[in-house]
Motif scaffolding. Structure first.
Motif: not given
Length: 98
Positions: A8-10, A33-34, A70-73, A95-98
């Motif tokens: 819930g937080e980026s 990513a973080l 590396e692999d979101m699958e 900060r995170v990347t979703v």
């Protein structure tokens, strides 16, 4: 000292301890990513284990990517990343990347 979860937080901030087992960020399987920035005048450390021998240098005052899926699958579950300060209780911005 402080633990955080990106759910819930980026973006966020935690105060680090000098002991890695006391300061961690947990990223969920939806995060790709973080990135972190140590707000301090001294380098800290980070790693995927709280064991001091497995920690690597965390440069201060610069944004760096410390983890990338590396692999979101492939849903590999959540991951803990541990951080430690050289001294005191400086803040670690993330900060995170979703």
């Amino acid at each position: 000292m402080a633990n955080a979860s990106e759910t819930g937080e980026s973006t966020g901030k935690i105060a680090l301890s000098t002991t890695a087992s006391e300061s961690r960020i947990t990223v969920s399987d939806r995060v790709s990513a973080l990135n972190v920035r140590l707000i301090d005048t001294a380098d800290g450390t980070f790693g995927f284990s709280s064991d001091a021998a497995s920690q690597v240098t965390l440069p201060h005052s610069s944004w760096i990517e410390v983890w990338r899926r590396e692999d979101m699958e492939q849903n590999t579950g959540s991951r803990d990343i541990y951080f430690a300060a050289a001294a005191g209780t400086p803040n670690l911005e993330y900060r995170v990347t979703v």
